[in-house]
Design a protein around this motif. Sequence first.
Motif, PDB file in Angstrom:
ATOM      1  N   LEU A 125       0.819  -1.205   0.000  1.00  0.00           N
ATOM      2  CA  LEU A 125       0.000   0.000   0.000  1.00  0.00           C
ATOM      3  C   LEU A 125       0.859   1.264   0.000  1.00  0.00           C
ATOM      4  O   LEU A 125       0.556   2.239  -0.700  1.00  0.00           O
ATOM      5  N   ALA A 126       1.939   1.246   0.768  1.00  0.00           N
ATOM      6  CA  ALA A 126       2.801   2.426   0.830  1.00  0.00           C
ATOM      7  C   ALA A 126       3.503   2.667  -0.497  1.00  0.00           C
ATOM      8  O   ALA A 126       3.661   3.818  -0.930  1.00  0.00           O
ATOM      9  N   PHE A 127       3.908   1.581  -1.173  1.00  0.00           N
ATOM     10  CA  PHE A 127       4.586   1.734  -2.457  1.00  0.00           C
ATOM     11  C   PHE A 127       3.630   2.187  -3.557  1.00  0.00           C
ATOM     12  O   PHE A 127       4.078   2.680  -4.589  1.00  0.00           O
ATOM     13  N   LEU A 128       2.360   2.028  -3.345  1.00  0.00           N
ATOM     14  CA  LEU A 128       1.370   2.599  -4.265  1.00  0.00           C
ATOM     15  C   LEU A 128       1.061   4.052  -3.901  1.00  0.00           C
ATOM     16  O   LEU A 128       0.955   4.917  -4.774  1.00  0.00           O
ATOM     17  N   ALA A 129       0.921   4.311  -2.612  1.00  0.00           N
ATOM     18  CA  ALA A 129       0.526   5.646  -2.170  1.00  0.00           C
ATOM     19  C   ALA A 129       1.615   6.684  -2.423  1.00  0.00           C
ATOM     20  O   ALA A 129       1.307   7.843  -2.756  1.00  0.00           O
ATOM     21  N   PHE A 130       2.878   6.294  -2.292  1.00  0.00           N
ATOM     22  CA  PHE A 130       3.956   7.271  -2.403  1.00  0.00           C
ATOM     23  C   PHE A 130       4.069   7.873  -3.808  1.00  0.00           C
ATOM     24  O   PHE A 130       4.056   9.104  -3.957  1.00  0.00           O
ATOM     25  N   PRO A 131       4.164   7.077  -4.879  1.00  0.00           N
ATOM     26  CA  PRO A 131       4.229   7.707  -6.212  1.00  0.00           C
ATOM     27  C   PRO A 131       2.939   8.413  -6.599  1.00  0.00           C
ATOM     28  O   PRO A 131       2.981   9.396  -7.344  1.00  0.00           O
ATOM     29  N   LEU A 132       1.795   7.929  -6.106  1.00  0.00           N
ATOM     30  CA  LEU A 132       0.545   8.640  -6.376  1.00  0.00           C
ATOM     31  C   LEU A 132       0.549  10.023  -5.724  1.00  0.00           C
ATOM     32  O   LEU A 132       0.090  11.006  -6.317  1.00  0.00           O
ATOM     33  N   THR A 133       1.074  10.099  -4.508  1.00  0.00           N
ATOM     34  CA  THR A 133       1.220  11.403  -3.856  1.00  0.00           C
ATOM     35  C   THR A 133       2.186  12.274  -4.643  1.00  0.00           C
ATOM     36  O   THR A 133       1.949  13.473  -4.847  1.00  0.00           O
ATOM     37  N   GLY A 134       3.291  11.672  -5.102  1.00  0.00           N
ATOM     38  CA  GLY A 134       4.241  12.413  -5.924  1.00  0.00           C
ATOM     39  C   GLY A 134       3.620  12.916  -7.214  1.00  0.00           C
ATOM     40  O   GLY A 134       3.882  14.048  -7.648  1.00  0.00           O
ATOM     41  N   TRP A 135       2.765  12.088  -7.826  1.00  0.00           N
ATOM     42  CA  TRP A 135       2.073  12.508  -9.052  1.00  0.00           C
ATOM     43  C   TRP A 135       1.157  13.698  -8.776  1.00  0.00           C
ATOM     44  O   TRP A 135       1.120  14.660  -9.546  1.00  0.00           O
ATOM     45  N   ALA A 136       0.437  13.653  -7.665  1.00  0.00           N
ATOM     46  CA  ALA A 136      -0.465  14.749  -7.317  1.00  0.00           C
ATOM     47  C   ALA A 136       0.295  16.045  -7.070  1.00  0.00           C
ATOM     48  O   ALA A 136      -0.235  17.138  -7.312  1.00  0.00           O
ATOM     49  N   LEU A 137       1.555  15.927  -6.622  1.00  0.00           N
ATOM     50  CA  LEU A 137       2.355  17.111  -6.312  1.00  0.00           C
ATOM     51  C   LEU A 137       3.285  17.504  -7.454  1.00  0.00           C
ATOM     52  O   LEU A 137       4.029  18.484  -7.328  1.00  0.00           O
TER      53      LEU A 137
END
Length: 311
Positions: A125-137
């Motif tokens: 879950l963390a490895f999915l959430a981290f790049p998604l957060t990076g994409w949003a930013l």
Amino acid sequence: MTSTSGNPAVEAPDSAPARGSGLALFVHWPVRELWLSWRFIRNDPWAGFYPGVVFTLAVAFHQHLPPGRFTVIALASVVYFWLYLYTFCLTNQLAGMPEDRLNKPSRPLVKGDVTLRGTLLRVTLAFLAFPLTGWALGVWQWALLWQAMTLLHNLSGARHWVIKNAVIGFGVLPMLAPAWQITTPLTADAWRWMLALAIPIFFLIPVQDLRDMHGDAELRRTTFPLAFGEIFTRRFLCAGFALLPLVDHFLIIRATSATPLAWPAEAATAALCWTIAWRVPHRRTAAYDHRTYRFFEYWYTAVLATAFIAL
């Protein structure tokens, strides 16, 4: 306690409460996960969380953002760098259980406070959430680069000092670049700050390994002190930390600012460097070496904090 068989006592740390209202469960689960994530990262926030947030705030401060925008940037930075460190610590502790039993027995996975299955789920879950957060930013490239470096370090590279030191040293880039880029595009000043920190950290990060030499030798890891000898390593680090204030002066603090506040900032960071230089030749205990390494983490955060006056 560390077994992951069908023992209910083992599975309990990862299980949700069996009873209670939906509202209670809705409140309990995120609070519990936040606390557990802190348990995983609590040994490393001065290396992987506070510095990124501090640098983000410094850059945003110099962009003269309105209060609302500044607050959004600050909160986004907190989420991003929490995940930055959490993904690293999860995989590091998952791959390093034998070492942690020798060097860091208080970590949650070794203590049995969380199961192996639960940790694997959190990694996913963390490895999915981290790049998604990076994409949003708008910094997804740096998030993916850090994930690749994390896997290189934690799955095999940390067994040899060259790869280990390179990942930690040049891991400064995927930390500070998004910290800057969340607010504004990268500039020549941004790259100078990143490289001026990455290169010294590559050479001086072996101070981290002095505290774990016994466990590293047992596990046949080739750290810098084991490869070159403890006496040479301590002398090398003593010289390096004694000279480190010159990097702060010529490439970071005074290089970008003539403000009178730069001198107290330099004095504070130099004091941390010279404290480490004085401590590192003294071989006492693993706890003493651990505290010496902590001063290095404090220096890293402190020198980034000077960006409030030096940018």
